[in-house]
Structures are given as structure tokens and as C-alpha cells.
Design a protein around this motif. Sequence first.
Motif, PDB file in Angstrom:
ATOM      1  N   GLN A   2       0.802  -1.220   0.000  1.00  0.00           N
ATOM      2  CA  GLN A   2       0.000   0.000   0.000  1.00  0.00           C
ATOM      3  C   GLN A   2       0.840   1.278   0.000  1.00  0.00           C
ATOM      4  O   GLN A   2       0.331   2.347  -0.308  1.00  0.00           O
ATOM      5  N   LEU A   3       2.096   1.182   0.360  1.00  0.00           N
ATOM      6  CA  LEU A   3       2.931   2.372   0.488  1.00  0.00           C
ATOM      7  C   LEU A   3       4.236   2.189  -0.275  1.00  0.00           C
ATOM      8  O   LEU A   3       4.958   1.213  -0.061  1.00  0.00           O
ATOM      9  N   TYR A  19       0.266   6.128  -1.765  1.00  0.00           N
ATOM     10  CA  TYR A  19      -0.388   5.277  -0.780  1.00  0.00           C
ATOM     11  C   TYR A  19      -1.705   4.779  -1.355  1.00  0.00           C
ATOM     12  O   TYR A  19      -2.514   5.573  -1.853  1.00  0.00           O
ATOM     13  N   THR A  41      -5.277   3.719  -1.202  1.00  0.00           N
ATOM     14  CA  THR A  41      -6.395   3.955  -0.283  1.00  0.00           C
ATOM     15  C   THR A  41      -7.503   2.928  -0.436  1.00  0.00           C
ATOM     16  O   THR A  41      -8.413   2.874   0.385  1.00  0.00           O
ATOM     17  N   GLN A  90      -5.786   5.435  -5.064  1.00  0.00           N
ATOM     18  CA  GLN A  90      -4.555   5.774  -4.372  1.00  0.00           C
ATOM     19  C   GLN A  90      -4.358   7.274  -4.361  1.00  0.00           C
ATOM     20  O   GLN A  90      -4.960   8.015  -5.141  1.00  0.00           O
TER      21      GLN A  90
END
Length: 719
Positions: free
Chosen positions: A433-434, A461, A463, A468
Amino acid sequence: MKLFYYLLFFSTSVAYGQTVVKGKVMDKKGHALPGANVFLKGTYDGTTTDSSGAFYFKTFEKDSAALAASYVGFEIAETKLSLKGKEIVYQFRLEELANELNTVVITAGAFEASDEKRMAMLKPLDIVTTAGAAADITGAIQFLPGAQRVGEQEGLFVRGGSGQETKVVIDGMIVQNPFFSSLPDVQQRGRFNPFMFKGTSFSTGGYSAQYGQALSSVLLLNTTDKASNNGLGISLNLANAGLNYDYATKNQSISAVAYYGNLKPLFTLVKQNVDWLHEPEFKGSSLTYRLKPTKHGVLKVYGMYSDSRLSMNSKDPSNESGKMKLDLKNRNAFVTSTYTDQWRDGKWLLNSGFSYSRNKDNMTFDAVHFDRFDERTQARLVLTRLLSGNNSVLFGGEAHVINLQNGVDGTLYHLKDRYTAVFAESEIYVTRQLAGRVGVRGEYSSLLDRFNVAPRLSFAYKTGKYSQVSLAAGQFYQNPDYRYLYLNKNLNFERADHLILNFQIIKNQRTFRFETFYKNYAQLVREFTGQAYDADPYRFPWGTTNNGGHGYARGFDFFWRDQKTIKNFDYWVTYSYVDSKRLFQQFDHAATPTFISNHNASLITKKWFEKIQTSLNMTYAFTSGRPYYNPNNEEFLADRTPAVHNVSIQASKLTSIKGNLIILYASVDNIFNIKNVFTYRYTPDGKTRYAVGPQSYRSFFVGTQIMLSKKAKVDKNDL
């Protein structure tokens, strides 16, 4: 009895010679993965996991071996084992494979067209079939958010930047002359055919540390790796006639193009706002060769040459006749070669290139020579190391030798620059996710005798499954306009600092994107003449200069594309807002430059009619008024032109004759014949002004492409 003991001893030895390997295979969250393959690499020993993710097997192997586990949708994991006949217990925790749904993608400031799984924005025929783009790459890019439409100048204007602040890059190599030679108040198109390229990446800012010398953005064009085996093709339209030939084998291919054009027939049918004395006449050719010398290696060589001439009366308010005769003859050549390869199972990637470009303008204004010449030689090398977990690091360098000459009123100015750069960049996936991209670029110009260091970074990131947010920031440097450097070689790099925040959702062939930005300009060149502002855009600077200028650009972009809701119907909507002021060039105080419009919007629609094999496309473009200089107004650059509206339509039809594919196309630009104005100019006494508008108000264009090969194919997905 001896035999019994011998057999007992032998069987016991065999038992002790085996090693039991057991354990469990799970994902990162501890969930069992049933049916996973577990094996010793280089042997036949192994098994699959049961419903609880457990595995168990025996092996006669000794010493050390690599135990591996694999499962569909997950990365292969392995560990080193010491096989000494003792039971070994090991637990695998597999990491999910990176893909467009479960992995964040760093996209702040960039529109990708090369990866269809992420953001297939503009394919080659997508560019060709966009109404109002005139089959020009930059013409189509102008309908994406962040780009601005400036009708009387060539170039790509992005988020408050001038046309000189965007660089066009082909396979990593900067193109010295991406547009045809500049003409007074006439927008020139790009030199390159959209079908050369497999992908288009348009950066509205915050671009990679791999590229430099662009304060605003870069347009990255990636050539195709292999030509389609289409054989001989014929192109006929109102502007030119051409032949193209494509031939491909398993490991190599060749593409050749030759053309001749004369715009006199078209201009006879379409009323012109330009006083042509000799309509543009041009000819040229290109050759592309591709070779796969190894399993993964690809060598590409592209060369092109063009020759053109024209003559016109351009408007000149300072002349008693109100016009000035311009004669132009241009010769342009560009050669580029790249070699890419990989080794160590794709863990190391090589990207190298070499190019040479040469451009010569023999130009006169009322028989006074203003010749221009430039050439650029460049070499580039980039190495990328792919790491585990989708991480990577790259490093590389490039070197350029640039020669420039400009003749003004009988005086010949010339410059030579040795420009070098080194860069490094790493993509780091902290989680699925990051992710982040951190880079730095160092540049040296022998002409300026200065060095700069430009940090770049971006983060993203995820979401949701399809959405994102991204953040990008960095510093970007560029040499000043070479016209200033002819007279003052002590100038410094100009600089822009970018900050971009992006949110996007991509789901079911629909894309929503919102981006806001702030751009700070520093070290801009200012010119001091001690006289009133001179609005002539073609003047040669003569005043004293320094790097005391500054400015800003801020705003936001909106983009929506839907290819799903209506069958065989594709549309996109864009809107861009920019607020910008600068203190630079001859400005005595900060103001909005004349090439900036606060509002740009467009609606592009494409409809495919299956039964008649026809694509019908429409574009509406809106551009708000731009500042222009009015010598009668005490407030500098306070006047605004009227807004520009343009509706264009385009149609393409597929048909065949005796198995040979034929594409027929027709377009009408500014169908409502609106008398658009791009800017105003005044006579020296300030009493009379005249409007600068398009080359023609309403125009049309028709043509055909004939492919003399039964292998040639085009379908609705291309149109």
C-alpha cells in the motif's frame, strides 16, 4: 543369521541417510495456502501442501540445498537447508505478487500510455483519431489535463510553463528539434509519426531524476520493439503522398517511409489567413531497423531526414507596408540507436543509447539573413537492479555536445556546450500500500561553467483496491534561452521547484483523476533595456541580463475517462486551472505571461459503429482569454483576449478491396467557423492593433491509407 544382521544394518543406514523436511506454507497474514508446491531446487524431491498448508517429505540429498515454495499469485520464496539426516521444520510466509490491483503505482504528475493494465491513455491510433489533434502527438497531448493550448506558437505548454520548458524524449534521448521550424504566428506540428511509438508518457511535473533540462515537463516516447509484418502501404491525402514498407522475421524487422508533400492543393480549397507566396513544400524519409541479437537484447536504430521550403508575407506593424517577406528553407536529420538487455534472470537491466541531430534553417526577412543552425550529439547509459519485494535501484549518466549558430543582421553568433549529467533513483515498496521513489540528479554545463544537484522524490499510498493518493516534489534546472547566452555567458541555470498532490481511481475501464500543484520559479533571466516594453515575440534580446527573476504557478487538474458505460463508446473530460505570475525577461514587475490561460477544458468522444466499421469522433475545446500587451493601458498585461471555442469532428472507416486493408478518414476543424483570436499586436504608435488568429478558421482534411498485404489488421480497439 549374518545375512539378517547385514540387511538390518543396511536398512538402518538407509533410514538414517534420509532427511525429513516438513512445515507449513502461509501468506503474510498467517492464512494457510493449500496446494502450494514445496521442493528442493535441482532435485525431484518435494510435495504439495494439504488443506491446512502443511507439507512433509523425505530426501536422500546431503550437505546443503535450497528449499523453495511457490503458489499462484505469490512470489517464490526459498531458504538454505543443511541436510544431515535430522528432521527439519520450516514455515514459509509468501508475499503476494505485485499487480495493478494489489500494488500501489507511483503516478503523481504523470500520464502513462505504455502500460495498458494501468492507464492506457493514448495509443498511436488513439492519437490519430482524436478530432482536432490533426494526427499530431503534441496536438493530442494538449487535450490532457495540465496542458494549455497556445494557437500561434509551436511547443507543449504545461502548467504555466513556456513551450521551451518541455522536452521531448525518444527512448531516453532528448530530441533537439521535435517540431518543424518556427514561423511568425503559425503553429507548427511535430516531426514524428505516432505509429513509431508503442507508448506515450506525459509528465505534467515532478518527473524522474533520469531526465533534466526541462523546468515544466517531459514527453517520453518509446518506440516499438518490433514492426508488424504489414508489407507495402500507400498514404494519400490533401497534403502529401507517401509509401511505407514493413517487414519482420523472428529476430529482426525493418520499417521504411518515404513521402512528398505540397500544401498548395489544400490551401486552394481551404481559405488561409496567411499570405503565402510559396506554400509549404516538403519531402523526407525514415528508416527503422530492429534486431534481437540475444534472448533478451534488443537493438533499435532509427534515422530520418526532411527537407522543406516556403515563403510568406508575415504581418509586421513596424513596417510601412504592414508586412515582411519571409523565405525559409529547412534541412533536418535525426539518428538515434538504443540497445537494451537483461541478465541474471532479469535482475539486471541495461538501457543504452546514442543519437545525433542536425538542423539548418536558411531564413531571410526582407532579404536580411537570420540563419539558424544547431546540432546535438548525445550518449546515455542506465543500469537497473531489481530487488526483492518489487524494489529497484537504477543509476546512470549522459553526455551531450551541443553546437548552436544564429545569424542576426549580418552578425553570426555561436555557442558550444558540453552538458553532462549523472543520476540515481530507487523505488522502495514499504508495503503493497505504500511506496516511494527517491532520486537525485547532478548536471554540469561547460557553457555556464556551473554544476547543480536536483533532488526528486515521490510517494504513493493505496487507499483502496482501485484508488490511491500520490505526492511528488523536486527541483528542476534548465539552461537559459540560448538567445540570452549569445550575449552573456555568465548566467546561471534557471530553476523550478515542484510540489504535486494526486488522487486517482481506475476501475472497470473508467479513470478518475484529480491533481493539485504548486510550482516555484527562481533564477529566471531578466533583461534590462531602459526602454518601453517591446511586445515583438521574435525580437533578438540586446539588453543587459541577470538571473534576478522569479515567479510561481499553481492550480489543479481534473480528468475523467469512461470506456465502459456505453458499448463501443469512449469519452473523456478534462479541466485545468492555473494561476501564474512571473518577473522575468523584459517585465519590470510580476505579471501573468502572454502564453498562459487560466482555464482550459475539453470533451473528447469516440463512437465505433460495428456494422459499417466506422469510427466517428468529436472534440470540443475551450480556452479562456490570455493576457496581451496594450501600450495604451497603464496596467501592464491587464487586457485579455476573447475565449477560444473549437468543435472538431473526425471519421475513420475500415474497408478492404481484394483482401487489402483500406482506411478512409476525414476531419473538419472548427466546424462552426468561429473567428477565434489568440492574441493582439499593436503598431509602434499604439494607435492600431490587429488580431492574430489561426492559420485558417475552418478547415477540412481527407485521406486514405492502403495496406497492400492480407496480413495487415486494424480493429475497433485501435480506432
